[in-house]
Design a protein around this motif. Structure first.
Motif, short mmCIF file in Angstrom:
data_model
loop_
_atom_site.label_atom_id
_atom_site.label_comp_id
_atom_site.label_asym_id
_atom_site.label_seq_id
_atom_site.Cartn_x
_atom_site.Cartn_y
_atom_site.Cartn_z
N MET A 9 3.00 16.20 -15.84
CA MET A 9 3.72 16.93 -17.61
C MET A 9 3.12 16.09 -18.67
O MET A 9 3.44 15.02 -18.64
N ASP A 10 2.97 17.47 -19.83
CA ASP A 10 2.48 16.23 -21.20
C ASP A 10 1.39 15.60 -21.39
O ASP A 10 2.18 14.72 -22.04
N ASP A 11 1.01 15.71 -20.75
CA ASP A 11 -0.30 14.34 -20.43
C ASP A 11 0.09 13.18 -20.57
O ASP A 11 -0.36 12.12 -20.19
N PHE A 12 1.10 12.97 -19.53
CA PHE A 12 1.83 11.75 -18.67
C PHE A 12 1.63 12.12 -17.29
O PHE A 12 1.66 13.25 -16.75
N SER A 50 5.76 5.24 -15.92
CA SER A 50 4.72 6.86 -15.76
C SER A 50 3.76 6.32 -17.15
O SER A 50 3.93 4.90 -17.54
N HIS A 51 2.56 6.99 -17.25
CA HIS A 51 1.40 6.47 -18.18
C HIS A 51 0.31 7.99 -18.84
O HIS A 51 0.76 9.09 -18.07
N GLN A 52 0.26 7.61 -19.37
CA GLN A 52 -0.93 8.45 -19.62
C GLN A 52 -1.52 8.87 -18.92
O GLN A 52 -2.16 8.07 -18.45
N LYS A 53 -2.36 10.50 -18.67
CA LYS A 53 -3.69 10.25 -18.42
C LYS A 53 -4.40 9.61 -17.98
O LYS A 53 -5.51 9.67 -17.39
N GLU A 54 -4.61 9.14 -19.66
CA GLU A 54 -6.15 9.00 -19.90
C GLU A 54 -6.24 7.27 -18.96
O GLU A 54 -7.34 6.58 -19.83
N ASP A 55 -5.12 6.74 -19.58
CA ASP A 55 -4.50 5.28 -19.91
C ASP A 55 -5.13 4.67 -17.87
O ASP A 55 -3.96 5.02 -16.96
N LYS A 56 -6.42 4.06 -18.06
CA LYS A 56 -6.72 3.60 -16.61
C LYS A 56 -6.09 2.55 -16.09
O LYS A 56 -5.83 1.98 -15.06
N ASN A 57 -5.68 1.84 -17.89
CA ASN A 57 -4.80 0.31 -16.39
C ASN A 57 -3.93 0.35 -16.39
O ASN A 57 -3.44 -0.06 -15.91
N GLY A 58 -3.20 1.46 -16.92
CA GLY A 58 -1.52 1.82 -16.74
C GLY A 58 -1.95 2.39 -15.00
O GLY A 58 -0.68 1.63 -14.39
N TYR A 59 -2.62 2.88 -15.09
CA TYR A 59 -2.73 3.54 -13.42
C TYR A 59 -2.93 2.01 -12.84
O TYR A 59 -2.14 2.56 -11.31
#
Length: 126
Positions: free
Chosen positions: A1-4, A16-25
């Motif tokens: 949702m909303d790029d998160f 939650s993390h941004q879609k492009e945040d590999k380290n957060g994932y």
């Protein structure tokens, strides 16, 4: 949702993390496993991620802590020897008529690295 990407446990949002945040994932997957919210097998099957990757993330979180995920540079796909400075030096040597082998020797990299960057367009032969 909303790029998160949002993670819910029993309907409650926990991460939650941004879609492009590999380290957060990677951090979230490791946390879910280390806090026994789900198993490695469940995550692997649900997200289509290899089990070994999730095991690696969980182990890194246990051994190295949170800083391992957020205080590091992303270096995947980048050559550790052939830095931008060496690229500039290599181009100067090639411009001065040095051979590919001679350029590689003087910079301390392999000749195949020079050939690769010429073929990729990063370096130009005279």
């Amino acid at each position: 949702m909303d790029d998160f990407v949002h993670y819910l446990i029993n309907g409650m949002p926990v991460y939650s993390h941004q879609k492009e945040d590999k380290n957060g994932y990677r951090y979230v997957l490791a946390t879910l496993v280390n806090h026994n919210f789900c198993s490695i097998k469940e995550l692997s099957e649900a997200l289509g991620v290899p089990r070994k990757n999730i095991e690696r993330y969980a182990k890194a979180l246990k051994e190295k802590g949170i800083a391992h995920f957020f205080n590091r540079k992303e270096t995947r796909g980048q050559c550790h020897k052939f830095t931008p400075e060496k690229m500039k030096d290599a181009q100067e040597l090639l411009d001065n008529g040095c051979s590919q082998q001679g350029t590689a020797k003087s910079l301390g990299v392999s000749e195949s690295a020079i050939r690769y960057h010429i073929k990729a367009g990063g370096l130009k032969k005279k």
